[in-house]
Design a protein around this motif. Sequence first.
Motif, PDB file in Angstrom:
ATOM      1  N   ALA A  97      20.567 -14.815 -49.307  1.00 13.97           N
ATOM      2  CA  ALA A  97      21.277 -15.090 -50.548  1.00 13.97           C
ATOM      3  C   ALA A  97      21.451 -16.600 -50.710  1.00 13.97           C
ATOM      4  N   ALA A  98      21.656 -17.030 -51.934  1.00 14.14           N
ATOM      5  CA  ALA A  98      21.734 -18.455 -52.231  1.00 14.14           C
ATOM      6  C   ALA A  98      22.892 -19.149 -51.529  1.00 14.14           C
ATOM      7  N   ASP A  99      23.951 -18.402 -51.206  1.00  6.60           N
ATOM      8  CA  ASP A  99      25.124 -19.031 -50.594  1.00  6.60           C
ATOM      9  C   ASP A  99      25.103 -19.003 -49.066  1.00  6.60           C
ATOM     10  N   VAL A 100      24.006 -18.571 -48.468  1.00  6.26           N
ATOM     11  CA  VAL A 100      23.879 -18.560 -46.997  1.00  6.26           C
ATOM     12  C   VAL A 100      23.135 -19.815 -46.574  1.00  6.26           C
ATOM     13  N   ALA A 127      22.342  -7.457 -44.507  1.00  2.00           N
ATOM     14  CA  ALA A 127      23.363  -7.686 -43.486  1.00  2.00           C
ATOM     15  C   ALA A 127      24.234  -8.882 -43.831  1.00  2.00           C
ATOM     16  N   PRO A 128      25.556  -8.785 -43.635  1.00  2.00           N
ATOM     17  CA  PRO A 128      26.407  -9.963 -43.801  1.00  2.00           C
ATOM     18  C   PRO A 128      25.985 -11.051 -42.807  1.00  2.00           C
ATOM     19  N   ALA A 129      25.721 -12.241 -43.302  1.00  2.00           N
ATOM     20  CA  ALA A 129      25.321 -13.330 -42.415  1.00  2.00           C
ATOM     21  C   ALA A 129      26.389 -13.594 -41.362  1.00  2.00           C
ATOM     22  N   SER A 130      27.653 -13.338 -41.716  1.00  2.00           N
ATOM     23  CA  SER A 130      28.766 -13.596 -40.794  1.00  2.00           C
ATOM     24  C   SER A 130      28.801 -12.636 -39.618  1.00  2.00           C
ATOM     25  N   ASP A 131      28.014 -11.540 -39.680  1.00  3.80           N
ATOM     26  CA  ASP A 131      27.965 -10.569 -38.573  1.00  3.80           C
ATOM     27  C   ASP A 131      26.803 -10.824 -37.621  1.00  3.80           C
TER      28      ASP A 131
END
Length: 336
Positions: free
Chosen positions: A84-87, A116-120
Amino acid sequence: MSTRTMRAIRIHEHGGPEVLRYDEVPIPRPGPGEVLVRVHAAGVNPPDWYLRNGLTRMPGKAESTVTLPVIPGTDVSGVIEAIAADVDDLAVGDEVFGLLRFPGFDGSTYAEYVAAPASDLARKPAGVDHVHAAGAPMAGLTAWQFLIELGHDHPSPFQESRHRSTVIDADTTVLVNGAAGGVGHFALQLAKWRGARVIAVASGAHESFLNKLGADRFIDYTKSRPEELVHDIDLVLDTVGGPDSKRFLRTLKRGGAQFPVLPGDFDREQTAKLGVTVSSAQVRSNAAQLAELGRLLDAGTVHVAIDSTFALADARAAHERAARGHIQGKIVLTVA
């Protein structure tokens, strides 16, 4: 424009392993804060068969978030295909592994692709293949959050107070019940990493395996009752749980602690009289902790044992293997 599709395992109705269906579904698109991972391997964990059997509300949650059909799975190892653009801390081509959206039933890792959530996610250790990496997240983080550092302030659904880990060092004796399983074999190794003396409890078939992982003493529960053999233990980690878990209280010294991974039946008056603590937690996704565990895996300090692997299409056979019990390490699905 045609929709790109993938293969995934889905549950359309609850039941036994036979309800796991190998479907063709649209490839998900990553939302804000997410990445699209091409799955190379997915770990098989107890919440997967709890969901399949009909459990749709996580402990501590007010209501179910499950809508059938649902793709099970939380543990993943793979390669990022889109972001995603915000990762900004991960990139296309990165090899990653993680425990997705847990506690919850929407990890959706039994598939060729997952959003997948990048934070995970943490970067996969270079020296660890995807199968072994996929076996690490839930079991490894459970052992880590019980023994090393909880790492969050979320209340536990299993007790009123926040779980507090205890000091583990060269002066500590730790007993791990169910030491050959996913959480157990990580707990044994993490306790040894911290310098503790570890007593491993499992069936006799696992004795050699656990001794190789560093167990200082092995007890075959099919032949002996651990609570009759050992005393003055500092810490018991019980990965089995159930009504018999309280028997391990008799092995503890005053000031000792028992950590039941699964809910048990404990009497507050008894624990107070014995001068011991019973404390539990609920594992949560944590990329920073997983990265720390990854460094131990890469260094060979901790190893992921693989009980068996199955192709994604054979998820039913993987769940049948899990139902037979006596698992040595982890069951993993591989994705071609």
